[in-house]
Write an enzyme that holds these catalytic residues in place. Structure first.
Site, PDB file in Angstrom:
ATOM      1  N   ALA A  68      42.119  53.761  41.572  1.00 35.00           N
ATOM      2  CA  ALA A  68      41.340  54.839  42.183  1.00 35.00           C
ATOM      3  C   ALA A  68      39.977  54.288  42.585  1.00 35.00           C
ATOM      4  O   ALA A  68      39.519  53.300  42.029  1.00 35.00           O
ATOM      5  CB  ALA A  68      41.170  55.968  41.174  1.00 35.00           C
ATOM      6  N   GLY A 107      45.377  53.387  39.129  1.00 34.16           N
ATOM      7  CA  GLY A 107      46.082  54.238  40.086  1.00 34.16           C
ATOM      8  C   GLY A 107      46.958  53.427  41.033  1.00 34.16           C
ATOM      9  O   GLY A 107      47.998  53.916  41.503  1.00 34.16           O
ATOM     10  N   GLU A 110      50.004  52.803  39.251  1.00 37.11           N
ATOM     11  CA  GLU A 110      50.699  54.086  39.103  1.00 37.11           C
ATOM     12  C   GLU A 110      51.434  54.463  40.389  1.00 37.11           C
ATOM     13  O   GLU A 110      52.491  55.089  40.346  1.00 37.11           O
ATOM     14  CB  GLU A 110      49.694  55.177  38.697  1.00 37.11           C
ATOM     15  N   GLU A 130      42.287  51.498  32.781  1.00 33.51           N
ATOM     16  CA  GLU A 130      41.388  52.664  32.780  1.00 33.51           C
ATOM     17  C   GLU A 130      40.576  52.779  31.503  1.00 33.51           C
ATOM     18  O   GLU A 130      39.436  53.265  31.517  1.00 33.51           O
ATOM     19  CB  GLU A 130      42.196  53.955  32.988  1.00 33.51           C
TER      20      GLU A 130
HETATM   21  C1  3H9 Z   1      41.986  54.745  38.083  1.00 34.14           C
HETATM   22  O1  3H9 Z   1      42.722  54.150  38.800  1.00 34.14           O
HETATM   23  C2  3H9 Z   1      42.266  56.137  37.612  1.00 34.14           C
HETATM   24  C3  3H9 Z   1      43.665  56.593  37.857  1.00 34.14           C
HETATM   25  O2  3H9 Z   1      44.477  56.279  36.762  1.00 34.14           O
HETATM   26  C4  3H9 Z   1      43.744  58.080  37.988  1.00 34.14           C
HETATM   27  C5  3H9 Z   1      43.425  58.632  39.314  1.00 34.14           C
HETATM   28  C6  3H9 Z   1      43.667  60.099  39.397  1.00 34.14           C
HETATM   29  N1  3H9 Z   1      36.729  51.423  43.026  1.00 34.14           N
HETATM   30  O3  3H9 Z   1      35.270  43.008  40.835  1.00 34.14           O
HETATM   31  P1  3H9 Z   1      34.970  42.478  42.184  1.00 34.14           P
HETATM   32  C7  3H9 Z   1      34.480  46.953  44.188  1.00 34.14           C
HETATM   33  S1  3H9 Z   1      40.524  54.068  37.558  1.00 34.14           S
HETATM   34  C8  3H9 Z   1      35.646  51.196  43.756  1.00 34.14           C
HETATM   35  O4  3H9 Z   1      33.666  41.796  42.396  1.00 34.14           O
HETATM   36  P2  3H9 Z   1      37.138  40.595  41.914  1.00 34.14           P
HETATM   37  C9  3H9 Z   1      33.475  46.264  43.295  1.00 34.14           C
HETATM   38  O5  3H9 Z   1      32.481  47.139  42.839  1.00 34.14           O
HETATM   39  C10 3H9 Z   1      40.459  52.479  38.360  1.00 34.14           C
HETATM   40  N2  3H9 Z   1      35.149  49.944  43.970  1.00 34.14           N
HETATM   41  O6  3H9 Z   1      36.150  41.533  42.730  1.00 34.14           O
HETATM   42  C11 3H9 Z   1      32.934  45.199  44.235  1.00 34.14           C
HETATM   43  O7  3H9 Z   1      32.011  45.822  45.098  1.00 34.14           O
HETATM   44  P3  3H9 Z   1      30.734  45.009  45.636  1.00 34.14           P
HETATM   45  C12 3H9 Z   1      41.378  51.503  37.727  1.00 34.14           C
HETATM   46  C13 3H9 Z   1      35.788  48.933  43.402  1.00 34.14           C
HETATM   47  O8  3H9 Z   1      37.972  39.940  42.927  1.00 34.14           O
HETATM   48  C14 3H9 Z   1      34.156  44.814  45.059  1.00 34.14           C
HETATM   49  O9  3H9 Z   1      35.064  45.911  44.945  1.00 34.14           O
HETATM   50  N3  3H9 Z   1      41.168  50.193  38.337  1.00 34.14           N
HETATM   51  C15 3H9 Z   1      36.917  49.111  42.617  1.00 34.14           C
HETATM   52  O10 3H9 Z   1      36.389  39.785  40.923  1.00 34.14           O
HETATM   53  C16 3H9 Z   1      34.845  43.570  44.559  1.00 34.14           C
HETATM   54  O11 3H9 Z   1      35.106  43.709  43.179  1.00 34.14           O
HETATM   55  C17 3H9 Z   1      40.288  49.326  37.833  1.00 34.14           C
HETATM   56  O12 3H9 Z   1      39.676  49.559  36.817  1.00 34.14           O
HETATM   57  C18 3H9 Z   1      37.401  50.427  42.432  1.00 34.14           C
HETATM   58  N4  3H9 Z   1      38.497  50.683  41.702  1.00 34.14           N
HETATM   59  O13 3H9 Z   1      38.029  41.578  41.040  1.00 34.14           O
HETATM   60  C19 3H9 Z   1      40.115  48.043  38.576  1.00 34.14           C
HETATM   61  N5  3H9 Z   1      37.337  47.913  42.176  1.00 34.14           N
HETATM   62  O14 3H9 Z   1      31.302  43.845  46.403  1.00 34.14           O
HETATM   63  C20 3H9 Z   1      38.657  47.754  38.786  1.00 34.14           C
HETATM   64  C21 3H9 Z   1      36.497  47.014  42.676  1.00 34.14           C
HETATM   65  O15 3H9 Z   1      29.995  46.006  46.438  1.00 34.14           O
HETATM   66  N6  3H9 Z   1      38.440  46.562  39.570  1.00 34.14           N
HETATM   67  N7  3H9 Z   1      35.556  47.608  43.425  1.00 34.14           N
HETATM   68  O16 3H9 Z   1      29.999  44.574  44.388  1.00 34.14           O
HETATM   69  C22 3H9 Z   1      38.593  45.328  39.056  1.00 34.14           C
HETATM   70  O17 3H9 Z   1      38.987  45.119  37.917  1.00 34.14           O
HETATM   71  C23 3H9 Z   1      38.230  44.170  39.955  1.00 34.14           C
HETATM   72  O18 3H9 Z   1      37.352  44.645  40.930  1.00 34.14           O
HETATM   73  C24 3H9 Z   1      39.433  43.483  40.652  1.00 34.14           C
HETATM   74  C25 3H9 Z   1      38.898  42.455  41.681  1.00 34.14           C
HETATM   75  C26 3H9 Z   1      40.269  42.752  39.573  1.00 34.14           C
HETATM   76  C27 3H9 Z   1      40.273  44.462  41.378  1.00 34.14           C
END
Ligand code: 3H9
Length: 695
Positions: A68, A107, A110, A130
């Site tokens: 998400a 998400g 999911e 999450e």
């Molecule tokens: C969820 O899914 C809830 C659901 O179950 C229910 C829904 C109803 N959203 O980390 P990076 C941005 S909760 C918005 O440097 P990497 C991040 O801020 C979510 N922005 O890259 C950054 O921005 P900036 C569950 C996001 O390659 C840029 O993307 N998912 C999100 O080292 C690059 O990120 C997670 O918890 C996001 N979800 O790592 C995953 N994700 O360039 C969270 C990233 O402006 N994300 N951004 O600073 C991660 O773990 C890592 O970002 C990922 C990439 C492994 C994906």
């Protein structure tokens, strides 16, 4: 053939019988409104197109759907919802195959679990992280996951929030096939064709109840899991909520009933203080990597070999970080015996990891093979980055940097791991290139702790800062930038807390009372337990001991902390701590000598004096420009000192308490805070304006 699907971050093309729906929403294909719209429109269009018999859902860029869009939480929901898109996928008339690369998270995973089949490349990872955001998988993840992997494994996965490798996903049935790296699209299309050719069913995870029935036959499953992990989950709400969802999956009458529980618990968490703090911490970590005058174009040094001076606990731990990512290290010590000892400790650590199943035995050997030792500084001549990790003595460090200046190749970055000394003074010893000197302050144990404080001296070149920040990220650290001041960001704040803790002990609070209050607040341990762990004799010697402090008197009695079986606390053979009568006696004697009488100090005063003094010092650090931003201070304290992430960090916490409240309390406590205590002008100003640090 391309099919127009209307608005949304996706495109649909038809190849033979297969519709390929590609999502493209950089940087990580988060499920923002435009992504959900694209998914929904694309799926509907694919269902409506008679030429399409099966659908491949794939993503462009570096990753599959990463979850998400976290920035949307707390704002009014924008249609369509994720559930709508998921329903169209799962309940639609055509098989949908998720094609996974990069990370399929939260998400995003999911959504994949709603697809009828999943294929992935070997480098892909899946997970439901999450919990790290103080949340639970709120789009059916807690209901579908246990239906595939069983309740026990699901409990483990949702509460740990780990990213699971593709091969493990295959073993657990989370993906159906691995396709060759670089051939995801073709592999997924071939898989989809096979599904059609073999007339495979529209398999829906929601219908698979077998594993749940097995879990129902284990009445103590959840109680046992809670008990076994109580310490790990201490203070956090989200793990318990995740457990309740898996429990609901096992015990509910239907998938939809379980999902309703998941939905309501998700909604509770998402508006709660803990998740807000943890989401803030997620973005704070990413923000910390950004330095206003250093951007992607700033040149950095390619680090092909690292040199480390000192093979003690710190040097060895630092070396492991580099060996772990395949970078060769030259360790330099003054004596061969010290070198051998240091390398033996590293080997023992790696073998311990192998025993716990974290790495394989061949990996132990691969990593050890990357470490070479020398007793000659000259051996550092070909290193791109040299990190000095000797004990905290300015003269010694200056001598070392003088030598490095003469020995190291041009362009090498020269780093000091000092935790408190003046980096400018150290840099001055590298006479011909002080601009190459930067602080890289690792935290102990250096192979475990996430934080790296990068210290920018007055003359430090941008290249040196950029190199330290980048390599920090490469070795898996969270790097935060600090300017030069005694103790930098982290230890300077720690010292402010210690002053209050020490003072309170001489006013009537016992060390274990202070430790208990801070532990209950969520810290891993309090200041006195921490001192006992680190060793009370750091910087102490019998010859120079004045006996003026409790610590000195403890050391004089050979109570030097855990390693001697006694410090502030008494320790048994298993290092369990109990309050000590000897310490009580030392405190009483010291108070009597100083003419002090004990007064009752309640838990509230303990907490406020410790944490508000930290906030005050942090405000000074921010005001002086030592920290670039308030959130960097929080990153330092969460990742380096175990400040509970569900309280965001000292600055976030201060905002949640209210800066006015803090100022008024500090003013009221002025007589206790000591003559050296002064209120931060920034804190005063923000409190007066009704402002905040992090807002
Ligand atoms: C969820 O899914 C809830 C659901 O179950 C229910 C829904 C109803 N959203 O980390 P990076 C941005 S909760 C918005 O440097 P990497 C991040 O801020 C979510 N922005 O890259 C950054 O921005 P900036 C569950 C996001 O390659 C840029 O993307 N998912 C999100 O080292 C690059 O990120 C997670 O918890 C996001 N979800 O790592 C995953 N994700 O360039 C969270 C990233 O402006 N994300 N951004 O600073 C991660 O773990 C890592 O970002 C990922 C990439 C492994 C994906």
């Amino acid at each position: 053939m391309k099919i127009d699907i209307g608005p949304g971050a996706a495109t649909l093309v038809v190849e033979g019988d297969i519709g390929i729906l590609s999502v493209n929403h950089p940087p990580v294909n988060a499920l923002s409104q435009v992504t959900r719209q694209g998914l929904l429109n694309g799926m509907r269009a694919a269902h409506a197109e008679p030429a399409i018999k099966a659908i491949v859902l794939i993503c462009e860029g570096r990753t599959f759907l990463a979850g998400a869009d976290i920035t949307e939480f707390g704002k009014p929901p924008q249609p369509p919802s994720l559930y709508e898109a998921q329903d169209v996928i799962e309940m639609g008339p055509k098989p949908v195959i998720a094609a996974i690369h990069g990370t399929s998270l939260g998400g995003g995973f999911e959504v994949a679990l709603c697809c009828h089949y999943r294929v992935a490349v070997p480098s892909a990872k899946c997970g439901l992280p999450e919990v790290h955001l103080g949340l639970l998988p709120g789009a059916g993840g807690t209901q579908r996951l246990p239906r595939i992997v069983g309740a026990s494994k699901a409990l483990e996965m949702v509460t740990a929030g780990n990213h699971v490798r593709a091969d493990e996903c295959l073993t657990m049935g989370l993906v159906d096939a691995i396709v060759p790296e670089g051939s995801l699209r073709a592999g997924a299309i071939a898989f989809a064709q096979q599904v059609l050719d073999e007339g495979r069913p529209l398999r829906k995870v929601r219908d698979a109840d077998e594993k749940l029935l097995a879990a129902r036959a284990q009445p103590s499953l959840f109680a046992d899991f809670r008990q076994a992990n109580a310490r790990r989950f201490r203070g956090f709400l989200a793990p318990e909520y995740n457990i309740r969802c898996i429990e609901a999956a096992v015990h509910s009458a239907s998938f939809d009933a379980g999902k309703a529980v998941e939905r309501s618990l998700f909604l509770e968490l998402v508006v709660g203080e803990q998740s807000k703090a943890q989401r803030y911490a997620f973005f704070a970590e990413r923000q910390a990597g950004k330095i206003p005058d250093i951007d992607a174009d700033t040149p950095s040094v390619k680090v092909a070999r690292v040199g480390i001076i000192g093979a003690g606990t710190m040097g060895g731990g630092i070396a492991m970080n580099f060996a772990n990512v395949g970078i060769p290290v030259t360790l330099v010590e003054t004596a061969q015996s010290a070198l051998d000892k240091g390398l033996a400790v590293v080997r023992r650590n790696y073998e311990g990891s192998a025993k716990r199943g974290r790495i394989s035995l061949p990996q132990v050997e691969q990593r050890m093979a990357l470490l070479s030792g020398s007793t000659e500084m000259q051996a550092l001549a070909d290193c791109d980055l040299v990190i000095e990790a000797v004990f905290e003595n300015m003269a010694l460090k200056k001598d070392i940097f003088g030598q490095l200046d003469r020995i190291c190749k041009p362009g090498a970055v020269l780093a000091t791991n000092t935790s408190a000394l003046n980096v400018n003074e150290i840099a001055s010893a590298a006479v011909s290139r002080p601009e190459a000197v930067v602080g890289m302050h690792f935290f102990s144990p250096a192979n475990v702790m996430k934080l790296l404080e990068v210290v920018r001296g007055e003359l430090t070149a941008k290249t040196a800062v950029a190199t330290a920040m980048q390599i920090g990220r490469k070795i898996g650290k969270v790097a935060a930038l600090s300017g030069v001041c005694p103790g930098f960001i982290g230890n300077r704040i720690l010292a402010a807390r210690s002053r209050q803790a020490q003072a309170m002990v001489l006013e009537g609070a016992m060390p274990w009372d202070i430790d208990r209050v801070l532990y209950d607040f969520g810290m891993p341990m309090g200041p006195f337990a921490m001192s006992d762990l680190a060793g009370l004799d750091i910087g102490w010697s019998r010859e120079s001991s004045t006996g003026a402090t409790i610590r000195e008197r403890l050391c004089e009695q050979d109570r030097r902390g855990q390693k001697t079986g006694a410090g502030y606390y008494d320790y048994d053979a298993a290092r369990n701590a109990t309050p000590s009568d000897v310490t009580r006696g030392i405190i009483a004697a010291l108070m009597a000598e100083q003419g002090k009488r004990a007064r009752p100090i309640d838990d509230r005063e303990i907490l406020e004096r410790c944490t508000y003094a930290m906030v005050n010092e942090a405000a000074k650090i921010l005001d002086e420009g030592i920290a670039l931003r308030a959130s960097d201070i929080d990153v330092v304290w969460v990742n380096g000192y175990g400040w509970p992430v569900y309280r965001g960090g000292p600055m976030w916490y201060a905002d949640s308490v209210g800066l006015g409240v803090i100022v008024r309390r500090l003013q009221a406590l002025a007589p206790q805070l000591g003559p050296d205590f002064s209120l931060s002008p920034l804190l005063l100003r923000l409190a007066a304006e009704g402002g905040s640090f992090t807002g």
